[in-house]
Design an enzyme around this catalytic site. Structure first.
Site, PDB file in Angstrom:
ATOM      1  CE  LYS A 241      -8.968   1.128  -4.990  1.00 19.14           C
ATOM      2  NZ  LYS A 241      -9.057   2.067  -3.859  1.00 19.14           N
ATOM      3  NE  ARG A 315      -4.058   0.436   5.598  1.00 10.90           N
ATOM      4  CZ  ARG A 315      -4.935   1.327   6.042  1.00 10.90           C
ATOM      5  NH1 ARG A 315      -5.383   1.248   7.293  1.00 10.90           N
ATOM      6  NH2 ARG A 315      -5.388   2.284   5.261  1.00 10.90           N
TER       7      ARG A 315
END
Length: 463
Positions: A241, A315
């Site tokens: 990020k 996820r």
């Protein structure tokens, strides 16, 4: 217990909070006597939403405070609105005197407004306490305040103080004294016990990954399983990020924090369910052991997963945990996760989307959430988008190749791992207040757990 709330049977002295809406202001002021009415009118008090006016006695003491509810339909007229006084009024004991949109939510708003994260700074300010209105379930308000405080405290904790080990310890500290049994699967044992995706995500960190598995209640009761994303810090992995994207990544375990808060509510209320809590606790870090884009891993379900992006790690850990939850065919699975930025783009920070195949569950949750001012919004598990997760070399990719419908496709990915449970709901929460509002200080937040608790209580109270 919240130290800002007093039971309805409190007999000590307390000062009045005169609540009033604009359409009843004239009559209300006249009922309080000419001196108060003259003072309020001279100060221009109009009972706008959230306005307040301290009224003094001739001798110099406090007579009470006028508080404006605002007009019906005012955007600021949230049921928590009267709770803002918890951070405004001077030290003392107070009571509501007048109309409230919802007495229980006003009392809860007071307790939640009074919240301060105290781990790193000494508390400041004085304590204003509220006598909970008659007819309000005092135990329920306290139970909720405790759960929300727990979730907020965990989300607000700095990541150097809350890795997978510390999160597991916090789960034990919350659940074991309440009678739950808590176990952990740690490190390479995740591979031995067929939880390869959890292991893959957490293997790049020196902070050993684990799955925390807690159970409580009578095995003969309906089975409710809560699954929470416990990514204690998310760098994005090798798909790193930018610096601005990492600033709030201590909250990436917000799903776990919210699930834990919800679990304490269920246990403290002694709901007739067999509760199970599954929290994969990992850190998504960068090292020579970190998983890579284009890696392929097996999952507990047996599906192979190609890694299209290492920043879609939540996820992955949820997939193994959901598959494990689904194996015992529980009556209800709830998973909560700070999963996608796409959910925030679609609905903002205050309105978490949820996904389910169960239309009756969706209708109940939506109605319950709105009634409790704990809003959620149903989004579609749009099956035609399932093809966007196709992989040329594995059973599925963990991301799509484009930027469309990111929250929907994340939910579709998770749906591949739940087949046996008749009622599964996924909530893509933010777990953070970017700005303060009454009852909702800025920082870590519990979202949807009040609505979920009420839904579970309604479904299984007669079991």
């Amino acid at each position: 217990m919240s130290d800002r709330l007093l039971a309805p049977d409190w007999t000590g002295p307390s000062l009045p909070i005169w609540t009033v809406a604009p359409d009843g202001l004239a009559a209300r002021l006249d009922s309080l006597g000419s001196a108060i009415a003259t003072f309020a009118r001279a100060n221009g008090f109009e009972a706008s939403a959230g306005s307040h006016l301290m009224v003094m006695e001739p001798a110099g003491g406090i007579a009470g405070v006028l508080f404006g509810l605002g007009k019906p339909g005012d955007a600021a007229r949230h049921p928590f609105l009267p709770g803002k006084l918890a951070s405004v009024l001077p030290e003392g004991d107070w009571r509501f005197d007048g109309p409230l949109d919802d007495a229980a939510l006003a009392a809860l708003g007071w307790a939640l407004e009074a919240y301060r994260f105290r781990r790193y700074r000494k508390p400041t300010g004085k304590t204003a306490r509220l006598v909970v209105p008659q007819g309000v379930d005092y135990a329920s308000v306290q139970r909720t305040a405790v759960a929300v405080t727990l979730a907020r405290d965990l989300v607000n904790t700095a990541p150097n103080d809350l890795g997978p080990v510390e999160l597991a310890a916090a789960i034990r500290a919350a659940l074991e004294p309440r009678g739950a049994t808590v176990t952990e699967i740690i490190g390479d044992d995740l591979l031995a016990q067929n939880l390869p995706l959890i292991h893959a995500v957490g293997h790049g960190s020196d902070r050993t990954p684990r799955l925390v598995d807690a159970t409580w209640g009578d095995a003969a009761h309906p089975k409710v399983t809560l699954v929470g994303k416990g990514v204690c810090f998310d760098t994005g992995g090798l798909d790193i990020k930018p610096d601005t994207g990492m600033l709030l990544m201590k909250k990436d375990m917000g799903g776990a924090a919210n699930v834990l808060g919800l679990a304490t509510m269920i246990i403290d209320a002694k709901l007739p369910v067999r509760l199970r809590v599954l929290i994969p606790a990992v850190e998504n870090a960068i090292s020579g052991r970190a998983f890579r884009p284009s890696d392929v891993f097996p999952s507990r379900k047996g599906l192979t997963v190609e890694i299209g992006n290492t920043d879609a790690e939540g996820r992955l850990v949820l997939a193994d945990a959901l598959a494990l939850a689904d194996e015992e065919k529980p009556d209800l699975i709830v998973d909560m996760a700070t999963l996608t930025g796409a959910a925030r783009v679609a609905l903002g920070p205050e309105l978490p989307p949820f996904y389910t195949r169960d239309d009756a569950l969706a209708a109940d949750l939506q109605a319950t959430a709105m009634a409790l001012a704990d809003p959620v919004w149903r989004m579609p598990l749009w099956k035609p988008y399932m093809g966007l997760l196709d992989s040329k070399i594995a059973d599925t990719n963990n991301v799509t190749s484009g930027g469309f419908a990111g929250s929907v496709t994340a939910a579709l990915f998770l749906s591949k791992f739940v087949e046996n449970c008749p009622s599964w709901v996924h909530l893509d929460i933010y777990a953070w207040n970017p700005s303060a509002k009454p009852g909702r200080p800025d920082g870590g937040e519990a979202q949807a757990i009040r609505a979920l608790y009420a839904l579970i209580e309604k479904r299984y109270a007669a079991a």
